[in-house]
Design a protein around this motif. Structure first.
Motif, PDB file in Angstrom:
ATOM      1  N   LEU A   1      52.297  49.799  89.960  1.00 33.96           N
ATOM      2  CA  LEU A   1      52.438  50.209  91.309  1.00 33.96           C
ATOM      3  C   LEU A   1      51.282  49.678  92.240  1.00 33.96           C
ATOM      4  O   LEU A   1      51.788  49.318  93.525  1.00 33.96           O
ATOM      5  CB  LEU A   1      51.921  51.759  91.297  1.00 33.96           C
ATOM      6  N   LEU A   2      50.394  49.020  91.979  1.00 30.19           N
ATOM      7  CA  LEU A   2      49.512  48.233  92.719  1.00 30.19           C
ATOM      8  C   LEU A   2      49.932  47.010  93.423  1.00 30.19           C
ATOM      9  O   LEU A   2      49.911  46.626  94.427  1.00 30.19           O
ATOM     10  CB  LEU A   2      48.134  48.073  92.246  1.00 30.19           C
ATOM     11  N   GLU A   3      50.839  46.455  92.540  1.00 32.09           N
ATOM     12  CA  GLU A   3      51.577  45.163  92.980  1.00 32.09           C
ATOM     13  C   GLU A   3      52.593  45.699  94.136  1.00 32.09           C
ATOM     14  O   GLU A   3      52.936  44.528  94.916  1.00 32.09           O
ATOM     15  CB  GLU A   3      52.405  44.566  91.661  1.00 32.09           C
ATOM     16  N   THR A   4      53.013  46.749  94.179  1.00 31.66           N
ATOM     17  CA  THR A   4      53.868  46.959  95.235  1.00 31.66           C
ATOM     18  C   THR A   4      53.298  46.994  96.820  1.00 31.66           C
ATOM     19  O   THR A   4      53.856  47.140  97.806  1.00 31.66           O
ATOM     20  CB  THR A   4      54.626  48.419  95.211  1.00 31.66           C
ATOM     21  N   SER A   5      51.867  46.988  96.568  1.00 30.31           N
ATOM     22  CA  SER A   5      51.015  47.378  97.991  1.00 30.31           C
ATOM     23  C   SER A   5      51.125  46.134  98.924  1.00 30.31           C
ATOM     24  O   SER A   5      50.700  46.222  99.770  1.00 30.31           O
ATOM     25  CB  SER A   5      49.590  47.831  97.703  1.00 30.31           C
ATOM     26  N   GLY A   6      51.344  45.060  98.201  1.00 28.14           N
ATOM     27  CA  GLY A   6      51.027  43.557  98.865  1.00 28.14           C
ATOM     28  C   GLY A   6      49.611  43.058  98.717  1.00 28.14           C
ATOM     29  O   GLY A   6      49.436  42.188  99.353  1.00 28.14           O
TER      30      GLY A   6
ATOM     31  N   VAL B   1      36.387  49.784  79.630  1.00 30.52           N
ATOM     32  CA  VAL B   1      36.840  49.723  80.716  1.00 30.52           C
ATOM     33  C   VAL B   1      38.150  48.922  80.708  1.00 30.52           C
ATOM     34  O   VAL B   1      38.053  47.936  80.214  1.00 30.52           O
ATOM     35  CB  VAL B   1      35.927  49.038  82.033  1.00 30.52           C
ATOM     36  N   GLU B   2      39.221  49.885  80.670  1.00 24.35           N
ATOM     37  CA  GLU B   2      40.511  49.176  80.288  1.00 24.35           C
ATOM     38  C   GLU B   2      41.333  48.564  81.657  1.00 24.35           C
ATOM     39  O   GLU B   2      42.166  47.948  81.187  1.00 24.35           O
ATOM     40  CB  GLU B   2      41.249  50.245  79.754  1.00 24.35           C
ATOM     41  N   ASP B   3      41.101  49.175  82.662  1.00 19.99           N
ATOM     42  CA  ASP B   3      42.044  48.672  83.826  1.00 19.99           C
ATOM     43  C   ASP B   3      41.322  48.379  85.214  1.00 19.99           C
ATOM     44  O   ASP B   3      41.732  48.809  86.267  1.00 19.99           O
ATOM     45  CB  ASP B   3      42.920  50.122  83.990  1.00 19.99           C
ATOM     46  N   ALA B   4      40.237  47.816  85.051  1.00 19.94           N
ATOM     47  CA  ALA B   4      39.538  47.389  86.130  1.00 19.94           C
ATOM     48  C   ALA B   4      40.219  46.365  86.907  1.00 19.94           C
ATOM     49  O   ALA B   4      41.036  45.326  86.269  1.00 19.94           O
ATOM     50  CB  ALA B   4      38.045  46.820  86.083  1.00 19.94           C
ATOM     51  N   VAL B   5      40.119  46.453  88.450  1.00 22.38           N
ATOM     52  CA  VAL B   5      40.717  45.451  89.122  1.00 22.38           C
ATOM     53  C   VAL B   5      39.969  45.027  90.194  1.00 22.38           C
ATOM     54  O   VAL B   5      39.006  45.754  90.727  1.00 22.38           O
ATOM     55  CB  VAL B   5      42.341  46.084  89.888  1.00 22.38           C
ATOM     56  N   ARG B   6      40.045  43.744  90.743  1.00 20.01           N
ATOM     57  CA  ARG B   6      39.250  43.321  91.897  1.00 20.01           C
ATOM     58  C   ARG B   6      39.849  42.420  92.930  1.00 20.01           C
ATOM     59  O   ARG B   6      40.865  41.802  92.530  1.00 20.01           O
ATOM     60  CB  ARG B   6      38.349  42.186  90.972  1.00 20.01           C
ATOM     61  N   LEU B   7      39.749  42.607  93.995  1.00 18.20           N
ATOM     62  CA  LEU B   7      40.282  42.053  95.350  1.00 18.20           C
ATOM     63  C   LEU B   7      40.145  40.637  95.254  1.00 18.20           C
ATOM     64  O   LEU B   7      38.980  40.159  94.857  1.00 18.20           O
ATOM     65  CB  LEU B   7      39.784  42.721  96.545  1.00 18.20           C
ATOM     66  N   ASP B   8      41.264  40.103  95.385  1.00 13.68           N
ATOM     67  CA  ASP B   8      41.117  38.401  95.427  1.00 13.68           C
ATOM     68  C   ASP B   8      41.411  37.779  96.825  1.00 13.68           C
ATOM     69  O   ASP B   8      42.349  37.918  97.344  1.00 13.68           O
ATOM     70  CB  ASP B   8      42.386  37.900  94.664  1.00 13.68           C
ATOM     71  N   GLY B   9      40.069  37.182  97.275  1.00  9.17           N
ATOM     72  CA  GLY B   9      40.013  36.599  98.498  1.00  9.17           C
ATOM     73  C   GLY B   9      40.231  37.646  99.630  1.00  9.17           C
ATOM     74  O   GLY B   9      40.207  38.874  99.632  1.00  9.17           O
ATOM     75  N   GLY B  10      39.992  37.082 100.810  1.00 13.81           N
ATOM     76  CA  GLY B  10      39.977  37.960 102.106  1.00 13.81           C
ATOM     77  C   GLY B  10      41.433  38.519 102.468  1.00 13.81           C
ATOM     78  O   GLY B  10      42.136  37.669 102.509  1.00 13.81           O
ATOM     79  N   GLN B  11      41.471  39.626 102.747  1.00 14.93           N
ATOM     80  CA  GLN B  11      42.740  40.458 103.331  1.00 14.93           C
ATOM     81  C   GLN B  11      42.296  41.663 103.985  1.00 14.93           C
ATOM     82  O   GLN B  11      41.057  42.107 103.822  1.00 14.93           O
ATOM     83  CB  GLN B  11      43.483  40.576 102.100  1.00 14.93           C
ATOM     84  N   GLU B  12      43.107  42.194 104.901  1.00 17.18           N
ATOM     85  CA  GLU B  12      42.797  43.303 105.724  1.00 17.18           C
ATOM     86  C   GLU B  12      43.588  44.603 105.077  1.00 17.18           C
ATOM     87  O   GLU B  12      43.359  45.519 105.663  1.00 17.18           O
ATOM     88  CB  GLU B  12      43.236  43.031 107.130  1.00 17.18           C
ATOM     89  N   LEU B  13      44.370  44.338 104.196  1.00 17.57           N
ATOM     90  CA  LEU B  13      44.870  45.338 103.640  1.00 17.57           C
ATOM     91  C   LEU B  13      44.075  46.370 103.070  1.00 17.57           C
ATOM     92  O   LEU B  13      44.398  47.644 103.029  1.00 17.57           O
ATOM     93  CB  LEU B  13      46.198  45.080 102.522  1.00 17.57           C
ATOM     94  N   LEU B  14      43.149  46.075 102.334  1.00 18.65           N
ATOM     95  CA  LEU B  14      42.279  46.999 101.985  1.00 18.65           C
ATOM     96  C   LEU B  14      40.779  46.195 102.304  1.00 18.65           C
ATOM     97  O   LEU B  14      40.227  45.405 101.806  1.00 18.65           O
ATOM     98  CB  LEU B  14      42.090  47.182 100.598  1.00 18.65           C
TER      99      LEU B  14
END
Length: 248
Positions: free
Chosen positions: A69-74, A90-103
């Motif tokens: 689902l997160l992959e559909t966000s861009g 922790v089974e499902d941690a995610v980290r933002l990759d690089g600079g972006q304005e979506l989040l």
């Protein structure tokens, strides 16, 4: 003996028909959208509805489904490998990759669980930015977080219930920075309810706190206790469809 049984059955059928009709009228009056239906799949493009928060919380334990689902966000993100043990697994941690304005979340090193990241994405886009535009006439450029994962019990106690931070299913928010550099901090700009109308910053903090309550299982602010004087605590504790939700 058969006649009374038949009469009783007919009465029950009549009452069931009346109840069904009443529910149909209520359903038609409410006219819920797919975001209000607990059985429809969560879509990031849907507005926040009555069931949105519980749909996000249900993603806890569904690592593959949440990441898909997160992959559909861009968003550009890294899905981290499971790590830790026992209560701090922790089974499902995610980290933002690089600079972006979506989040616009900082620091980039923070790695909450996938459901929390999805909650943050929806909250920023549909709550934070909306109120920033309404009150300040500009967008929020950065949401400052105070961390997500921390292997500890609630309030750092030596015994008792484990914190949602222990599984990265929580995140703490300390401040917001507008496009013009104006900083709005929970510690410095939260005000008593009677004073909120006099401060745009305090009104903004109240509104984004209230909006988070429709998304996260637990939302705690300075209104809750002194331990939250400098931050909002959001978590995605999965308490089931009928589980209680906290908004303070």
């Amino acid at each position: 003996m058969r006649i009374p049984n038949i009469i009783g059955l007919v009465r029950r059928l009549i009452w069931l028909a009346i109840l069904a009709f009443a529910l149909l009228v209520l359903f038609a009056w409410l006219k819920p959208g797919r975001e209000d239906m607990p059985w429809t799949p969560l879509s990031l493009s849907d507005p926040i509805g009555m069931s949105t928060g519980r749909k996000v919380a249900r993603l806890t334990g569904d690592r593959d489904g949440c990441i898909a689902l997160l992959e559909t966000s861009g968003l550009e993100f890294d899905a981290l490998e499971p790590q830790g043990n026992d209560q701090c697994r922790v089974e499902d941690a995610v980290r933002l990759d690089g600079g972006q304005e979506l989040l616009a979340m900082t620091p980039r090193s923070v790695a909450p669980s996938c459901p929390v990241m999805i909650g943050m994405l929806i909250w920023q886009n549909q709550v934070v930015q909306q109120h920033a535009q309404e009150i300040f006439g500009q967008r929020v450029a950065r949401i400052e977080t105070l961390g997500s994962f921390s292997c500890r019990r609630m309030y750092g106690r030596s015994e008792g219930a484990w914190s949602e931070h222990a599984t990265a299913d929580a995140i703490d928010i300390g401040a917001f920075v507008l496009e013009d550099g104006t900083r709005i901090s929970v510690l410095g700009d939260w005000a008593d309810e009677s004073d909120v109308g006099e401060s745009e910053k305090a009104r903004f903090l109240r509104q984004v706190r209230d909006g988070a309550c429709d998304l996260f299982s637990t939302v705690l602010s300075p209104e809750y206790n002194a331990a939250h004087a400098d931050h909002f605590h959001f978590d995605m504790a999965d308490r089931g469809e009928m589980g209680w939700r906290a908004c303070r």
